[in-house]
Design a protein around this motif. Structure first.
Motif, PDB file in Angstrom:
ATOM      1  N   MET A   1       0.690 -11.504   6.883  1.00 34.78           N
ATOM      2  CA  MET A   1      -0.487 -12.362   7.033  1.00 34.78           C
ATOM      3  C   MET A   1      -1.707 -11.724   6.372  1.00 34.78           C
ATOM      4  O   MET A   1      -2.450 -12.393   5.640  1.00 34.78           O
ATOM      5  CB  MET A   1      -0.772 -12.608   8.511  1.00 34.78           C
ATOM      6  N   LEU A   2      -1.907 -10.438   6.618  1.00 36.26           N
ATOM      7  CA  LEU A   2      -3.059  -9.757   6.023  1.00 36.26           C
ATOM      8  C   LEU A   2      -2.931  -9.716   4.508  1.00 36.26           C
ATOM      9  O   LEU A   2      -3.911  -9.937   3.785  1.00 36.26           O
ATOM     10  CB  LEU A   2      -3.183  -8.335   6.575  1.00 36.26           C
TER      11      LEU A   2
ATOM     12  N   PRO B   1      -5.382  -9.556   0.096  1.00 39.67           N
ATOM     13  CA  PRO B   1      -4.621  -8.442  -0.465  1.00 39.67           C
ATOM     14  C   PRO B   1      -5.438  -7.154  -0.613  1.00 39.67           C
ATOM     15  O   PRO B   1      -4.912  -6.051  -0.421  1.00 39.67           O
ATOM     16  CB  PRO B   1      -4.169  -8.964  -1.835  1.00 39.67           C
ATOM     17  N   LEU B   2      -6.720  -7.288  -0.945  1.00 34.56           N
ATOM     18  CA  LEU B   2      -7.564  -6.096  -1.109  1.00 34.56           C
ATOM     19  C   LEU B   2      -7.741  -5.360   0.208  1.00 34.56           C
ATOM     20  O   LEU B   2      -7.658  -4.122   0.265  1.00 34.56           O
ATOM     21  CB  LEU B   2      -8.924  -6.502  -1.682  1.00 34.56           C
ATOM     22  N   GLN B   3      -7.976  -6.105   1.277  1.00 34.96           N
ATOM     23  CA  GLN B   3      -8.108  -5.499   2.596  1.00 34.96           C
ATOM     24  C   GLN B   3      -6.791  -4.845   3.023  1.00 34.96           C
ATOM     25  O   GLN B   3      -6.785  -3.757   3.627  1.00 34.96           O
ATOM     26  CB  GLN B   3      -8.538  -6.548   3.624  1.00 34.96           C
TER      27      GLN B   3
ATOM     28  N   GLY C   1      -4.022   0.555   3.913  1.00 34.32           N
ATOM     29  CA  GLY C   1      -2.846   1.372   3.649  1.00 34.32           C
ATOM     30  C   GLY C   1      -1.513   0.658   3.650  1.00 34.32           C
ATOM     31  O   GLY C   1      -0.458   1.309   3.677  1.00 34.32           O
ATOM     32  N   LEU C   2      -1.529  -0.666   3.620  1.00 30.86           N
ATOM     33  CA  LEU C   2      -0.261  -1.398   3.583  1.00 30.86           C
ATOM     34  C   LEU C   2       0.359  -1.324   2.185  1.00 30.86           C
ATOM     35  O   LEU C   2      -0.369  -1.323   1.178  1.00 30.86           O
ATOM     36  CB  LEU C   2      -0.491  -2.869   3.959  1.00 30.86           C
ATOM     37  N   PRO C   3       1.692  -1.254   2.108  1.00 31.05           N
ATOM     38  CA  PRO C   3       2.370  -1.223   0.799  1.00 31.05           C
ATOM     39  C   PRO C   3       2.339  -2.607   0.151  1.00 31.05           C
ATOM     40  O   PRO C   3       3.279  -3.393   0.288  1.00 31.05           O
ATOM     41  CB  PRO C   3       3.794  -0.798   1.146  1.00 31.05           C
ATOM     42  N   VAL C   4       1.262  -2.912  -0.557  1.00 26.71           N
ATOM     43  CA  VAL C   4       1.020  -4.253  -1.071  1.00 26.71           C
ATOM     44  C   VAL C   4       2.122  -4.709  -2.033  1.00 26.71           C
ATOM     45  O   VAL C   4       2.600  -5.844  -1.949  1.00 26.71           O
ATOM     46  CB  VAL C   4      -0.364  -4.320  -1.758  1.00 26.71           C
TER      47      VAL C   4
END
Length: 283
Positions: A160-161, A166-168, A173-176
């Protein structure tokens, strides 16, 4: 009155209708879950692209004598990865890249299909044939739907985030990139699993309508997921039964019901906004 209930109940006693309802329900639920993320991400065209791009994989898998699910998944995954690579390494916008990639792959698949001597009718691939679902196909559909649903539910907050900002997601620290290609992978797998139920064309609607209906009716993502699943479950079961009674395409009946529910949701939203106009904030 008894005759009326027997008329309603009778289709549920038929094994082919039972398999069709289970297959449509499994497909509808997983499509509903994914549709919420696709709506947030603005990836409606991505589902369209992958669903068309799997055709050459299906034909090549048939020629190679391997399960078509493998060829379809590989072809869909290639389309999504190629789209992402071209977008990141050129000035062309993503929707433009998707348009040329999926149309090119679909055209290539049509050329291959026209040259292959097979008893498989193209309509079954394009629009599905859920009433012809066998026990083995039903097991395959339920397995794919279960795997994808579990993965999506477990990672729903991260996804969801990523879809919303995507920038946030990158900042926290999420593996985008992993989320990006992971979402594309489960999308491709879902479309492959939906071939029998909805086909390549109508699965697009099942990947959009439940999510946009949920988005129209609530401001909270968790509720959006629940609404999307309920809408999809209702439309798939009722659509399957209606298609039996009127002798029509099952997948088309399901999509028509979802389109009607979408219109009703828009009417409800319009009335609600008239009564209490406020700035919408999605959470």
């Amino acid at each position: 009155m008894t005759e009326f209930w027997e008329f309603i109940y009778y289709p549920l006693t038929l094994p082919l209708i039972q398999r069709a309802i289970l297959a449509a329900l499994a497909t509808g639920i997983v499509c509903a879950l994914l549709s919420c993320f696709l709506v947030l991400k603005g990836w409606s065209l991505m589902g369209d692209a992958i669903s068309h791009a799997i055709l050459p994989g299906i034909v090549l898998a048939y020629l190679a004598g391997i399960p078509i699910i493998i060829g379809a998944f590989a072809s869909g995954l290639f389309c999504s990865v190629a789209t992402g690579y071209i977008k990141e390494n050129s000035r062309v916008k993503e929707d433009t890249v998707m348009g040329i990639v999926f149309s090119g792959m679909f055209a290539f698949g049509l050329v291959l299909f026209s040259k292959v001597d097979t008893s498989q009718h193209l309509n079954h691939i394009l629009f599905g044939s859920v009433l012809g679902t066998s026990y083995d196909e039903l097991k395959q559909i339920i397995l794919i739907a279960t795997i994808v649903s579990i993965l999506v539910i477990i990672k729903r907050r991260d996804l969801m985030l990523y879809c919303f900002d995507p920038l946030q997601a990158k900042v926290v620290g999420l593996p985008v990139k992993l989320l990006h290609y992971g979402l594309l992978s489960v999308l491709a797998l879902t479309i492959v699993g939906s071939l029998k139920t909805a086909g390549m064309i109508l699965v697009i609607a099942m990947l959009i309508a439940p999510g946009i209906i949920g988005f129209s009716l609530t401001k909270r993502f968790e509720r959006m997921l629940v609404i999307a699943v309920l809408v999809s479950a209702f439309s798939t079961v009722l659509g399957t039964l209606i298609s039996y009674y009127i002798d029509a395409s099952t997948s088309a009946s399901i999509v028509i019901l979802q389109a009607i529910l979408f219109l009703l949701a828009q009417i409800y939203q319009f009335i609600a906004n008239k009564k209490s106009p406020s700035k919408r904030q999605f959470k």
